[in-house]
Every structure is written in structure tokens, then in C-alpha cells.
Design a protein around this motif. Structure first.
Motif, mmCIF file in Angstrom:
data_model
loop_
_atom_site.group_PDB
_atom_site.id
_atom_site.type_symbol
_atom_site.label_atom_id
_atom_site.label_comp_id
_atom_site.label_asym_id
_atom_site.label_seq_id
_atom_site.Cartn_x
_atom_site.Cartn_y
_atom_site.Cartn_z
ATOM 1 N N UNK A 362 0.839 -1.202 0.000
ATOM 2 C CA UNK A 362 0.000 0.000 0.000
ATOM 3 C C UNK A 362 0.872 1.250 0.000
ATOM 4 N N UNK A 363 0.314 2.386 -0.386
ATOM 5 C CA UNK A 363 1.085 3.638 -0.323
ATOM 6 C C UNK A 363 1.656 3.901 1.056
ATOM 7 N N UNK A 364 0.888 3.537 2.101
ATOM 8 C CA UNK A 364 1.386 3.752 3.458
ATOM 9 C C UNK A 364 2.626 2.903 3.717
ATOM 10 N N UNK A 365 2.609 1.602 3.273
ATOM 11 C CA UNK A 365 3.757 0.726 3.477
ATOM 12 C C UNK A 365 4.967 1.194 2.687
ATOM 13 N N UNK A 366 4.713 1.770 1.527
ATOM 14 C CA UNK A 366 5.819 2.212 0.675
ATOM 15 C C UNK A 366 6.487 3.485 1.178
ATOM 16 N N UNK A 367 5.874 4.150 2.171
ATOM 17 C CA UNK A 367 6.476 5.350 2.724
ATOM 18 C C UNK A 367 7.488 5.025 3.819
ATOM 19 N N UNK A 368 7.541 3.753 4.216
ATOM 20 C CA UNK A 368 8.473 3.353 5.273
ATOM 21 C C UNK A 368 9.906 3.363 4.748
ATOM 22 N N UNK A 369 10.841 3.147 5.679
ATOM 23 C CA UNK A 369 12.236 3.031 5.263
ATOM 24 C C UNK A 369 12.397 1.839 4.322
ATOM 25 N N UNK A 370 13.422 1.918 3.473
ATOM 26 C CA UNK A 370 13.578 0.911 2.428
ATOM 27 C C UNK A 370 13.697 -0.499 2.998
ATOM 28 N N UNK A 371 14.446 -0.670 4.079
ATOM 29 C CA UNK A 371 14.600 -2.019 4.628
ATOM 30 C C UNK A 371 13.276 -2.537 5.198
ATOM 31 N N UNK A 372 12.419 -1.618 5.674
ATOM 32 C CA UNK A 372 11.096 -2.023 6.134
ATOM 33 C C UNK A 372 10.232 -2.454 4.947
ATOM 34 N N UNK A 373 10.376 -1.744 3.830
ATOM 35 C CA UNK A 373 9.632 -2.104 2.612
ATOM 36 C C UNK A 373 10.045 -3.492 2.136
ATOM 37 N N UNK A 374 11.347 -3.746 2.143
ATOM 38 C CA UNK A 374 11.827 -5.065 1.723
ATOM 39 C C UNK A 374 11.277 -6.142 2.656
ATOM 40 N N UNK A 375 11.258 -5.847 3.952
ATOM 41 C CA UNK A 375 10.722 -6.804 4.916
ATOM 42 C C UNK A 375 9.260 -7.110 4.666
ATOM 43 N N UNK A 376 8.455 -6.072 4.387
ATOM 44 C CA UNK A 376 7.031 -6.272 4.117
ATOM 45 C C UNK A 376 6.829 -7.090 2.830
ATOM 46 N N UNK A 377 7.596 -6.770 1.800
ATOM 47 C CA UNK A 377 7.462 -7.497 0.530
ATOM 48 C C UNK A 377 7.794 -8.971 0.715
ATOM 49 N N UNK A 378 8.875 -9.253 1.450
ATOM 50 C CA UNK A 378 9.271 -10.642 1.641
ATOM 51 C C UNK A 378 8.323 -11.350 2.606
ATOM 52 N N UNK A 379 7.721 -10.612 3.522
ATOM 53 C CA UNK A 379 6.733 -11.226 4.413
ATOM 54 C C UNK A 379 5.542 -11.740 3.624
ATOM 55 N N UNK A 380 5.081 -10.961 2.649
ATOM 56 C CA UNK A 380 3.937 -11.373 1.843
ATOM 57 C C UNK A 380 4.312 -12.464 0.844
#
Length: 967
Positions: A362-380
Motif C-alpha cells: 500500500x502507499x502507506x507501506x511504501x512510505x516506510x524506510x527501504x529495509x522495512x519495505x523489503x521486509x514487508x514485501x518478503x513477508x507477503x
């Protein structure tokens, strides 16, 4: 939406199994989230670590061995044939190899012109030489003379005589009976040397259209580990010249066809190695396709390097698979050449899933720090690719327990390759994605990262995500309508019924010449030979060892009698039977002859046997059949010929019948007598291949179900995925029948591969469905929108990897293309069409962890009907990315929010999104914007959270339609 109270109610209703399921999913997602954050923080270190791992395992290639010997590839381990063949090679090795020409003349080969041309070719062949040998040094000799057999032998290969022959002379010679070779003093069966014979009413030969020329060489082949074959370089070189001479033909002969031991191996290997070009082209197609589907046509956002990273991942996996397997002692065989295609198809599928998960944030998730974004993508994405990777790994792991050496080795290579494909995908590839995103964030050029674009850079063209738009708004809406669901299910059931019939009728058959290219000169020889010299059945031998020939003579008589009475045996030729007849006719009055037509003592028996074998023409005919030591017979054999056998089932029955016959005679030693033919190893492989196929498929599917159940963590979803896998496999095997394929070792390998791929197409959909909230229909729709593009891209990329194999001349690659074409087509049908429908009808409730992700997936908005259509997100922030108003789009940017018609005209100005700096009437700060720009802005994730004024303005938008507009 799922409130806290509703969530608590769902927790209370959870069964023990569901509690375990949620715990498993929670643990896996948490681990992948932490791994993603770690990779996101240290991408370069991750890449270096991945390369180091690949390098360490790649060292195992120092132990790389290639295997191409038939008995080491296709014969079941510990098979009877292997033990028997080892004994035969020790005591009855022929040390003989054959080179043949087949002479064809459409009118008649029994003419002076053809025979004189044959003589010219014979002289040219015998004049062939290579640096380390010539015909005289390489040939197999009988009575001191090089052995060559053809019609020319009837005239002792004498040039003067042959050049003076008339057609009448030739016909008189070939019509003689009981002819003995004037060169080798062995009987000659002229009829066996002529094809398509024409006779007059009295049986006199008038003409023939084909005749062979056979040249016998010493077989001095030894095993060469570098090629995996038994090689004799000198004889191979001579046979290469022989083949070239034969293919050149002769002007006075209509057709000359050639065959040698070397040519068979050369042509079969050429058919595989020549198609490696298609592998390179397939990789190029994948790079182009991935770059197009993952990137955007801008100077910053295209993904050519991500495509290359994906190919590197597959290359690293291949390196580890070969290195690790070689270190463990597993050989590399002909079927292993499909390994790169397999890993390419599966690997690209996993990469699309990772990228799709990143895109779906989501746009909200994509506003996080890059390593957090990578973590969310790999979690899904992590759980989804774990399900498919482990199921593939387990399927091939079970395949590695087979008793067929080639299949066992191949499955080991595949299992290791798939495991490390998964490893490199979540490490190396994810790290490359992170680095690429850093480049995008800093506006560096996609081709030349040293160049940084200005902050006001605007791309001249952009590509919207048309595929996801198609799945989310068009395809899912059509598929999930009730009439369409009913039609699809009816079609699927009908297809399943037809393919059950095809599966039942699928035959078991295999011929080694299938490994040759269709346009090979060896294939031409085989086809022409079958035309003029149709086989009367396979021939074999019954070997006799550890037998007392004198005391057990009655059992030897019984053996011969049972053999000729066997329904599968056309004829038998026994030296012992001929010896008994000779003794009866020639020793009847001898004082040493007993009443039973046997000598009175064993010593006399041995003496008469030596006399028969060495001093009579009939006995000398059996000189190679009997082995003697110290005047005693040690080993012997009886020749037999089988009737024509129609298919593999008859061949296997014939082999079993003759083996049973030898074991039931009752010799003192259990293994005193055994039957063997050059065809027995192939038949023995055919005997177990169907059992091995069903066993491996059954165990693989059982393991797949268990793994899917554990990782998807829901019994009902796992059953639905398993159902799709079973139906897909039945459809594939049924279509194999209609496409003319059979059950053999190659198709067995491909069907085991099919288990893994069909799981991939369904498991991703099943897992994603469990992560989405809403009613079943809505969850199925979001599943198609979120995961449909990745599954579709995975299927298309797999198809592109092998599509060029349709041009191949190799049997292995042609079978690979046909089966994988069916797997992709049928797998996508069940994964993207049938399974979503089943889930929309009987899908289970989602994971407990689906709440947060589900609310995000509903486009960050909930419409509260009690507040006249006010648009609010679950966290209280107004963000109208979706609204139930047809043919309109809401565009939300940093400065303004617009409601636009589909033709690009503004419907209503909406208050600016900047707090405290807007007019309540919503007219200030607005501007006209085209619909294309509005959509592009949305697709480019330039949709931002806004303040409450947007929601208030949305209250004024009145429309009763339920259509949803997504941007």
C-alpha cells in the motif's frame, strides 16, 4: 471491515487446527519479515555471501562425471540383467562391432552394374585408414582373414570374376542351396542377404531390391570418464570415414544407407547438444519478457538489470546443483540437459511473486524506510514461494528414491537446484531489488546508474500496469459471475472425463532410436532396413553354467523341449540337441553308446563332444557357443528367436516367460541357467517404469499435500489445491495419449516435473486467498488482482523458456516441449480459472493475520453507509482511492483532489489537501487534468493520504451504482 470485536470472536471460534495454522503462518511471515529487513539493510553483503555460497558448492564440479552408457542409465539398479551382462562380458564377450551399408535399387540389385558398384565401394572401404589404424589392423578376423559379409562373398570378392559376371550368372549363384562361404567356410543364407525378393512360381529368385554390406571390427572400447561412454578413438575415426563414404553413395546405386556404432552415438548426442542453442535463445526471451513486465518505459524505472539478476540467480542455482550433486557422486546424463529449462521456468515464477508482492504494498507501506519495505514485501511473498519450493523439492526428493539410475540422478540435481533457487531468490535477487530501488529513489538512470536525472525530470512515456488492471477489473469481474462459473466447471469436468479415458489408454513403449534426430542418416538406415528386412523377432540366448552335462542331460533335453514349445519362441538352435542327433546317427553301434543314446561314461561323452565341435561342419557352427577347459565343457549357450511382439506388454511377458522356464527346469544350482538377450535390459526397464511412475507420482502428490497443508496451514485450502494438482496431472497424461506420447523413462521424468509446476500455479492462489478479508467472492477477486499477474507471468515465462524447443530434433526436448506446454496450459487453467471459482464457493475463512493486510487491500477505504457515503480508511484517515461512482476517477495529489469524468473533464472541484489552506466550497487551488495523467499519477503511486475535507466533499457525490473505480 473486521473490527477488534469481530477479530476476537474469530479467535474464540478458531479450532485447534486453525490455531496451529495461524501460528505457523505468523512464525513464517515474521521470519521472512526479519530476513527482508536484514537483506534490505545489507544488500551488498547479501550478494557477496550468495556468491560465496555458490562458489563453495561449485567446487564440487571437480568431481563432475558424465554417463551415457545405456546399461548405467536406464537399467534398474540390481536388475537381473546387470548381473547376467557382467558374466556374459567376462565369458562370452564378442569383442565385435559392426559397420553396415544397405544397398537399395528400385529395380534390381542382382545385376552386374550394381554388383560392380558394390565392389568399388568395398575396395574403397578396405582402403580407408586413419593415423593409428586401417582396415587390416582394425578388422575382426576369421581364419586369419578380415571378416566382411555381402553378396560379393559368393565370388570370394574376386574383382576379375565379378567384373565378368552376367545377370544370369548372378541369379544362378544366389539360387544355390546349402551354400558355404568360399572365404570363411561358414554356411551362407542367401535369402537373409536379400530384401523384397521376387520369385517365379517354382521359387526361383528373379530379383531383389536391397542387400546389406557388413564389416566387422574388433571392439576395443574402454570406458572414458570424460565422455561417460565406452570409446575406441581409432575405430571411431575409421567408422566416421566409413559413414562419410556411405553417405556419399555411388552413381550406379539408387540408395546407400549407413550405420555404425559410432554414428548412433554421434547422432544421438548431436541431437541434444545441437539444441543447446535453443536454451540460449530461451534465456534471451526471458530477459526481454521480464524487463518488459517488471519495469516501466522510463529512463529511471525500466528493469533490465533486474532481469539479468534473475538470470544470474538461475545460473547460480545450476552451478550449485551440478557442483553439489557431482561432489555427492551423482552422474550427469542426457536427460540432465533439460535442467536449465526447468530451473528457468520455476525461478522466474518465484521472482515474479516477489516483485508482485512489492508492487502490491500500500502507499502507506511504501512510505516506510527501504529495509522495512523489503521486509514487508518478503513477508507477503516468502510463504507463497516457500510452499511451491518445498513441494517441488519434496517431489524431486521422492523421485530420487527410484531404482532407475538416470531418473534418480536427475531428481537429485533438480531437488538441489530448486532448494538453492529458493535460497538465491530470497537473498541475491531480493538484494538486487533493494539496490535497484535505491537507484530509483535517487533518480539514477536505469542503464547508466552514474547519471542522475534532475528533480523535475518527467518521462515522455509511462506504462501502466495493464496486466494487473486486467486481472483486477476485467477478468475477475467476468470470471466470478455465476453463469461463467457454471460454464467453467462444466468444461473442466468434461475435460477431466475425456482425459481419464486418455490416461487409461496411454501405452507403455520406448525405442532407443527415438533419441536420434528425425532427419538423421541413421534413422534413414533403420527405416529402410525395417522396410526390406522386417524383423522376425528378437533373438537371445540361454546360458548354461555350473551344470554337469553328463549327469543332467535329461534336464538339458527338457530345457530344449520347453523352449521350442514356448508360445513366444519362434525357433531354437541347441548345440546339445545337435550333438545328441549326431551321436545317435554316428555312434549307434559304438560299444560306448548306452541305451539312452548317451555314452556310458562322462569321459567318452567329453571326447565325442570335442570331436563333434571340432571335426564336423554342424559342430563347427557351434564353436562359439561352447566353452571348454581341459577337455571338459565349462559353459555353453542355446540360441533362440522370438516371434514378433506387438508392444511392451508382450515383450515383458515373453521375457518373464522364458526366465520362468529356465528357473523351473530343476537344475541342481538355482542360477545354473539363465536367459539373456540384448533387448532384455530395455524390457526390464519398461517392466518397472510404469510401477515407478505411479509410485513416484503417488508419493510425490502425498508429500505435496502434506507440505501444502503445513505451509498454507489450512486443511480445506490444501485439499482444493491438491484437487487441482490431481486433475491437472490427469489432464496432462490424458492429452499425452491424444498427442501420441507413451509411458517411457523420458515422459516419466517430465511427469514428475509436472507435479512441481502444477503445484506452483495453484498454491500461490490458495495462499493469497487466505491472506485477504471479505466475503468469498470479494476475496477471490482480490486474489486474482494481487497474485493473478504473478502466476500468469510465471506461466508465460516458463512457456517462453521452452517454446523454441518446438523446433528441436531431439526426442528428449520434443517430449519436454509437449508435456510442459500441456502443464503450463492446463496448470494455468486450473490455477487461474477453476481454483478461484472453487474458492469463491467453498473457500475457508482467512488467517487471523489477514486483517491488516486485507484492509490495506481494499484500497484503504471503507464506505460507511450510515454517514451518507463518507469515505474513511480503517485508521480514520480519509483517502478516497476507490469510490462507488461509475465512469469517474478521484485523483489525489499533494495539492488537490479532483473528480474526473472518463473523458477527462472535471466533474467537481474538491478542497485542497493542504490543511488550513483551502476554501470550503472546494473551488480554490484546483486545475484541469486529463484522465490519462490522472491514471498515470495513480499507477505511479503518487496518491497521498489527505485530510478530512476530502471525505466531507465525498459526501456530496451521490450515485447508486455499485461499480468500483480503482486507480
Amino acid at each position: 471491515m473486521d473490527t477488534s470485536k469481530e477479530k476476537e470472536n474469530r479467535k474464540q471460534k478458531s479450532s485447534c487446527l486453525k490455531s496451529c495454522s495461524n501460528a505457523i503462518v505468523s512464525v513464517l511471515e515474521g521470519q521472512f519479515y526479519r530476513l527482508g529487513k536484514l537483506v534490505g539493510k545489507y544488500p551488498w553483503s547479501t550478494i557477496l555471501l550468495s556468491l560465496a555460497v555458490a562458489g563453495c558448492f561449485g567446487v564440487g564440479m571437480l568431481n563432475f562425471t558424465e554417463e551415457n552408457r545405456r546399461e548405467k542409465l536406464w537399467i534398474p539398479m540390481q536388475a537381473e540383467s546387470l548381473d547376467h551382462l557382467e558374466w556374459i562380458n567376462q565369458y562370452y564377450s564378442s569383442n565385435l562391432r559392426v559397420a553396415r551399408l544397405l544397398i537399395e535399387d528400385s529395380s534390381n540389385v542382382l545385376t552386374p552394374t550394381v554388383l560392380q558398384a558394390m565392389l568399388e565401394m568395398d575396395q574403397s572401404i578396405k582402403a580407408l585408414s586413419v593415423p593409428e589404424g586401417d582396415w587390416e589392423s582394425l578388422c575382426y578376423k576369421i581364419a586369419g582373414q578380415c571378416w566382411a559379409s555381402s553378396l560379393l562373398e559368393l565370388w570370394s570378392f574376386n574383382e576379375t570374376v565379378i567384373m565378368g559376371l552376367t545377370e544370369s550368372d548372378i541369379l544362378d549363384m544366389v539360387n544355390q542351396e546349402n551354400f558355404t562361404s568360399p572365404v570363411y567356410f561358414t554356411p551362407i543364407d542367401v535369402d537373409s542377404m536379400l530384401g523384397d525378393i521376387a520369385r517365379n512360381s517354382s521359387g526361383y529368385i528373379l530379383s531383389a531390391k536391397a542387400t546389406p554390406m557388413t564389416y566387422f571390427l574388433m571392439d576395443k572400447r574402454v570406458y572414458d570418464p570424460s565422455t561417460g561412454e565406452d570409446d575406441d578413438p581409432v575405430a571411431d575415426a575409421w567408422e566416421k570415414k566409413f559413414s562419410d563414404l556411405g553417405q556419399a553413395g555411388h552413381s550406379d546405386i539408387d540408395g546407400v544407407y549407413t550405420f555404425t556404432i559410432f554414428s548412433f552415438g554421434e547422432e544421438s548426442g548431436k541431437s541434444i547438444q545441437g539444441d543447446i542453442t535453443f536454451l540460449s535463445a530461451g534465456y534471451l526471451l526471458i530477459i526481454i519478457y521480464v524487463a518488459i513486465m517488471l519495469g516501466k518505459f522510463t529512463m529511471i524505472e525500466h528493469k533490465i538489470y533486474i532481469s539479468l539478476a534473475g538470470v544470474i540467480v538461475i545460473g547460480l542455482s545450476i552451478l550449485v546443483a551440478i557442483g553439489f550433486s557431482s561432489a555427492c557422486g551423482f552422474f550427469y546424463g542426457p536427460v540432465h540437459t533439460v535442467l536449465p529449462f526447468l530451473l528457468l521456468g520455476i525461478g522466474v515464477d518465484d521472482m515474479f511473486v516477489v516483485v508482485q508482492a512489492w508492487s502490491n504494498l500500500s502507499p502507506k507501506e511504501k512510505k516506510a524506510d527501504l529495509h522495512e519495505i523489503v521486509g514487508e514485501a518478503l513477508r507477503h511473498a516468502g510463504v507463497s514461494i516457500t510452499v511451491t519450493s518445498i513441494t517441488d523439492f519434496v517431489a524431486f526428493g521422492i523421485g530420487a528414491t527410484t531404482i532407475l539410475p538416470a531418473l534418480r540422478s536427475f531428481c537429485v540435481y533438480c531437488a538441489i537446484g530448486i532448494f538453492f533457487l529458493f535460497f538465491f531468490c530470497i537473498t541475491f535477487f531480493t538484494a538486487c531489488l533493494t539496490i535497484d530501488q535505491k537507484r530509483v529513489n535517487s533518480r539514477r538512470n536505469a542503464c547508466c546508474c552514474c547519471y542522475q536525472h534532475d528533480a523535475d525530470y518527467q518521462p515522455c512515456c509511462k506504462r501502466t500496469d495493464l496486466l494487473q488492471h486486467f486481472f483486477r477489473h476485467i477478468y475477475s469481474n467476468i470470471l466470478l459471475k455465476l453463469p461463467v462459473k457454471i460454464i467453467v466447471v462444466v468444461v473442466a469436468v468434461a475435460l477431466f472425463g475425456v482425459n481419464i479415458w486418455g490416461t487409461i489408454n496411454l501405452k507403455q513403449e520406448f525405442q532407443f532410436e527415438w533419441f536420434l534426430p528425425e532427419d538423421s542418416y541413421v534413422v534413414e538406415y533403420i527405416e529402410t532396413s525395417d522396410q526390406y528386412f522386417p524383423s522376425q523377432g528378437f533373438s537371445g540366448d540361454i546360458f548354461i553354467r555350473d551344470v554337469d552335462y553328463y549327469d543332467e542331460y535329461d534336464k538339458l533335453d527338457d530345457l530344449y523341449d520347453e523352449l521350442i514349445r514356448n508360445k513366444y519362441v519362434l525357433d531354437a538352435d541347441s548345440w546339445f540337441e545337435d550333438l545328441r542327433v549326431w551321436m545317435k546317427n554316428n555312434k549307434a553301434g559304438d560299444v560306448n553308446m548306452g541305451n539312452n543314446n548317451m555314452p556310458t561314461t562322462e569321459a567318452v561323452f567329453n571326447s565325442w563332444a570335442v570331436q563333434f565341435l571340432t571335426m564336423t561342419n554342424e559342430g563347427r557352427r557351434h564353436s562359439d557357443d561352447v566353452k571348454m577347459s581341459g577337455g571338459n565343457i565349462t559353459y555353453s549357450r542355446i540360441n533362440f528367436q522370438l516371434i514378433n511382439l506387438d508392444d511392451s506388454s508382450e515383450q515383458i511377458a515373453a521375457m518373464d516367460s522364458i526366465r520362468s522356464l529356465t528357473k523351473n527346469i530343476g537344475f541342481d544350482s538355482d542360477d545354473a541357467v539363465f536367459a539373456y538377450g540384448d533387448f532384455f535390459p530395455t524390457w526390464e526397464a519398461n517392466k518397472v517404469i510404469k510401477v515407478e511412475l505411479y509410485r513416484n507420482l503417488g508419493l510425490a502428490m502425498l508429500a505435496v499435500f502434506v507440505v501444502t497443508l503445513v505451509l498454507i496451514a489450512n486443511l480445506w485450502t490444501a485439499l482444493l489445491v491438491f484437487l487441482c494438482v490431481i486433475v491437472s496431472l490427469v489432464d496432462v497424461t490424458g492429452m499425452m495419449y491424444f498427442w501420441g506420447l507413451t509411458i517411457d523413462t523420458v515422459t516419466t521424468i517430465n511427469l514428475i516435473l509436472a507435479v512441481g509446476l502444477t503445484v506452483d500455479y495453484s498454491a500461490h492462489i490458495g495462499h493469497t486467498f487466505m491472506t485477504v478479508l471479505g466475503d468469498r467472492n470479494r476475496r477471490a477477486k482480490y486474489t486474482l488482482g494481487d497474485m493473478g499477474p504473478a502466476v500468469f507471468n510465471g506461466g508465460v515465462s516458463t512457456f517462453l523458456a521452452f517454446v523454441l524447443l518446438i523446433l528441436s530434433n531431439s526426442y528428449i526436448f520434443k517430449v519436454f516441449f509437449k508435456i510442459f506446454f500441456l502443464v503450463v496450459l492446463i496448470g494455468l487453467f486450473h490455477g487461474l480459472v477453476v481454483l478461484p471459482i472453487l474458492l469463491s464457493w467453498v473457500g475457508p475463512s482467512p488467517y487471523l493475520s489477514a486483517e491488516d493486510r486485507g484492509s490495506e487491500k481494499e484500497d484503504n477505504i471503507a464506505l460507511d453507509n450510515n454517514k451518507n457515503g463518507s469515505a474513511k480508511t480503517s485508521d480514520g484517515i480519509d483517502n478516497p482511492v476507490m469510490i462507488p461512482r461509475p465512469n469517474h476517477v478521484i485523483v489525489a495529489n499533494n495539492d488537490e483532489v479532483l473528480v474526473m469524468n472518463s473523458d477527462g473533464t472535471q466533474v467537481q472541484s474538491v478542497a485542497t489537501a493542504t490543511k488550513g489552506n483551502h476554501d470550503n466550497d472546494g473551488t480554490k487551488g484546483t486545475r484541469e487534468i486529463s484522465i490519462d495523467d490522472a491514471i498515470n499519477n495513480a499507477v505511479d503511486d503518487q496518491v497521498f493520504e489527505t485530510n478530512e475535507s476530502i471525505g466531507e466533499t465525498a459526501n456530496n457525490i451521490q450515485d447508486d451504482s455499485d461499480d468500483e473505480i480503482f486507480i
